[in-house]
Design a protein around this motif. Structure first.
Motif, short mmCIF file in Angstrom:
data_model
loop_
_atom_site.label_atom_id
_atom_site.label_comp_id
_atom_site.label_asym_id
_atom_site.label_seq_id
_atom_site.Cartn_x
_atom_site.Cartn_y
_atom_site.Cartn_z
N THR A 59 -53.30 -55.08 10.16
CA THR A 59 -53.69 -55.83 8.97
C THR A 59 -53.56 -54.87 7.81
OG1 THR A 59 -55.17 -57.24 10.23
CG2 THR A 59 -55.54 -57.14 7.86
N LEU A 60 -52.74 -55.25 6.83
CA LEU A 60 -52.50 -54.32 5.72
C LEU A 60 -52.21 -55.07 4.43
CD1 LEU A 60 -49.22 -54.68 5.95
CD2 LEU A 60 -49.46 -52.88 7.61
N TYR A 61 -52.17 -54.34 3.35
CA TYR A 61 -51.81 -54.92 2.06
C TYR A 61 -50.36 -54.54 1.77
CZ TYR A 61 -56.61 -56.16 1.21
OH TYR A 61 -57.84 -56.74 1.31
N ALA A 62 -49.57 -55.54 1.43
CA ALA A 62 -48.16 -55.27 1.15
C ALA A 62 -47.77 -55.98 -0.14
CB ALA A 62 -47.30 -55.75 2.30
N ASP A 63 -46.91 -55.33 -0.89
CA ASP A 63 -46.35 -55.96 -2.07
C ASP A 63 -45.60 -57.19 -1.62
OD1 ASP A 63 -44.47 -56.59 -4.23
OD2 ASP A 63 -45.19 -54.72 -5.11
N SER A 64 -45.84 -58.31 -2.27
CA SER A 64 -45.20 -59.55 -1.80
C SER A 64 -43.69 -59.51 -1.96
CB SER A 64 -45.80 -60.76 -2.50
OG SER A 64 -45.89 -60.51 -3.86
N ARG A 65 -43.16 -58.52 -2.70
CA ARG A 65 -41.70 -58.39 -2.84
C ARG A 65 -41.13 -57.38 -1.84
NH1 ARG A 65 -42.88 -56.75 -8.86
NH2 ARG A 65 -44.39 -55.66 -7.57
N SER A 66 -42.00 -56.80 -1.02
CA SER A 66 -41.55 -55.75 -0.10
C SER A 66 -40.78 -56.34 1.08
CB SER A 66 -42.78 -55.00 0.39
OG SER A 66 -42.45 -54.15 1.43
N THR A 67 -39.73 -55.64 1.51
CA THR A 67 -38.99 -56.11 2.69
C THR A 67 -39.70 -55.62 3.95
OG1 THR A 67 -37.61 -54.13 2.82
CG2 THR A 67 -36.78 -55.96 1.46
N LEU A 68 -39.38 -56.28 5.05
CA LEU A 68 -39.95 -55.85 6.32
C LEU A 68 -39.52 -54.42 6.64
CD1 LEU A 68 -41.44 -56.43 8.98
CD2 LEU A 68 -39.33 -57.45 9.85
N LEU A 69 -38.27 -54.09 6.29
CA LEU A 69 -37.77 -52.73 6.57
C LEU A 69 -38.62 -51.69 5.85
CD1 LEU A 69 -35.63 -50.83 7.78
CD2 LEU A 69 -34.24 -51.22 5.75
N ASP A 70 -38.91 -51.91 4.57
CA ASP A 70 -39.73 -50.95 3.82
C ASP A 70 -41.15 -50.88 4.38
OD1 ASP A 70 -37.67 -50.14 2.23
OD2 ASP A 70 -38.14 -51.49 0.57
N LEU A 71 -41.67 -52.03 4.76
CA LEU A 71 -43.03 -52.02 5.32
C LEU A 71 -43.07 -51.22 6.63
CD1 LEU A 71 -45.64 -54.73 5.42
CD2 LEU A 71 -44.86 -53.90 7.61
N LEU A 72 -42.07 -51.44 7.48
CA LEU A 72 -42.03 -50.71 8.75
C LEU A 72 -41.91 -49.21 8.52
CD1 LEU A 72 -39.57 -52.99 10.78
CD2 LEU A 72 -42.02 -52.71 11.22
N ARG A 73 -40.98 -48.84 7.65
CA ARG A 73 -40.69 -47.41 7.46
C ARG A 73 -41.75 -46.69 6.63
NH1 ARG A 73 -35.83 -45.30 8.53
NH2 ARG A 73 -36.09 -43.86 6.78
N GLU A 74 -42.18 -47.35 5.53
CA GLU A 74 -43.04 -46.63 4.59
C GLU A 74 -44.53 -46.82 4.84
OE1 GLU A 74 -41.52 -47.57 0.68
OE2 GLU A 74 -39.51 -47.05 1.36
N THR A 107 -35.41 -59.44 5.09
CA THR A 107 -36.58 -60.26 5.46
C THR A 107 -37.78 -59.82 4.64
OG1 THR A 107 -35.72 -60.34 7.72
CG2 THR A 107 -38.03 -60.96 7.41
N LEU A 108 -38.39 -60.75 3.94
CA LEU A 108 -39.60 -60.40 3.18
C LEU A 108 -40.74 -60.17 4.17
CD1 LEU A 108 -39.56 -62.83 0.13
CD2 LEU A 108 -39.34 -60.34 0.08
N ALA A 109 -41.45 -59.08 3.98
CA ALA A 109 -42.57 -58.76 4.89
C ALA A 109 -43.57 -59.91 4.92
CB ALA A 109 -43.24 -57.47 4.44
N ALA A 110 -43.80 -60.52 3.76
CA ALA A 110 -44.80 -61.59 3.67
C ALA A 110 -44.45 -62.78 4.55
CB ALA A 110 -44.94 -62.04 2.22
N MET A 111 -43.16 -62.93 4.90
CA MET A 111 -42.74 -64.07 5.72
C MET A 111 -42.95 -63.81 7.20
SD MET A 111 -39.29 -65.09 3.70
CE MET A 111 -38.89 -66.46 4.77
N THR A 112 -43.39 -62.61 7.56
CA THR A 112 -43.54 -62.30 8.98
C THR A 112 -45.00 -62.39 9.44
OG1 THR A 112 -43.75 -59.92 8.54
CG2 THR A 112 -41.54 -60.77 8.95
N GLU A 113 -45.86 -62.93 8.57
CA GLU A 113 -47.27 -63.13 8.92
C GLU A 113 -47.38 -63.86 10.27
OE1 GLU A 113 -50.33 -62.64 7.03
OE2 GLU A 113 -51.39 -63.51 8.73
N GLY A 114 -48.14 -63.29 11.18
CA GLY A 114 -48.37 -63.95 12.47
C GLY A 114 -47.22 -63.85 13.45
N LYS A 115 -46.14 -63.17 13.09
CA LYS A 115 -44.98 -63.08 13.99
C LYS A 115 -45.04 -61.81 14.83
CE LYS A 115 -42.37 -66.10 11.31
NZ LYS A 115 -41.53 -67.18 11.58
#
Ligand code: FES
Ligand code: FES
Length: 197
Positions: A59-74, A107-115
């Motif tokens: 459970t984290l806070y992510a910029d709604s414009r962030s990609t899944l790749l950036d969220l995973l890596r950064e 892929t937008l990170a915000a779209m992967t909620e619950g996946k």
């Protein structure tokens, strides 16, 4: 005159020490406040997100414009998925979302909620490599290795999708993953090997 000089020098040192402390304290307080703000105070364009990555819930806070790749890596420090082109053209960032291959840079990170997301780090079973990882090693499916995590994630999906009927079919369904080292023959051989298991 000598006494006056010493007195002035001592005062100068004291005053500069106080000034340094005065400047340093607000800087550290500000850095601390920024850290707290980032994690505890929701900002505009930042949303709370719960995702499962490699069977671990985050459970984290992510910029709604962030990609899944950036969220995973950064944010999760899972740097196995590579940023090649960042434009959906090289496949280096391929991961699985709910078992299907996907380009994490598109892929937008915000779209992967619950996946359920699987990255190359979660493909094996602990210290034991996935059969496709073993096949890449045995068949020389890589050279520099930069494209390899994406190739392996796509290769696993290619087998699961049943697109391994011929070399041409494998090439067609792996065409979204580019390899600048030209390790294509080894990659196709690896996929054939795993498909035959
Ligand atoms: S980094 Fe995603 S396709 Fe190239
Ligand atoms: S192994 Fe080097 S880019 Fe594919």
């Amino acid at each position: 005159m000598e006494m006056k000089n010493q007195y002035s020098r001592r005062n100068f040192l004291k005053i500069s020490g106080l000034l340094a402390a005065f400047v340093a304290i607000p800087t550290s307080v500000k850095a601390f406040y920024n850290d707290v703000k980032q994690y505890f105070i929701p900002k505009k364009n930042v949303s709370k997100l719960t995702i499962s990555v490699n069977k671990k819930t985050h459970t984290l806070y992510a910029d709604s414009r962030s990609t899944l790749l950036d969220l995973l890596r950064e944010q999760l420090h899972l740097t196995g998925s590579k940023k090649g082109c960042d434009h959906g053209q090289c496949g280096a960032c391929t991961v699985h979302i709910d078992g299907e291959r996907a380009l994490s840079c598109l892929t937008l990170a915000a779209m992967t909620e619950g996946k359920e997301i699987t990255t190359i780090e979660g493909l094996g079973n602990g210290d034991e490599l996935h059969p496709m990882q073993k096949a890449f090693v045995e068949c020389d499916g890589f050279q520099c290795g930069y494209c390899t995590p994406g190739q392996i994630m796509s290769a696993v999906a290619c087998v699961n999708e049943g697109h391994t009927g011929s070399v041409e079919e494998i090439k067609e369904y792996m065409s979204g993953n580019l390899c600048r080292c030209g390790a294509y023959n080894g990659i196709v051989e690896s996929i054939q090997k795993v498909a035959a298991l």
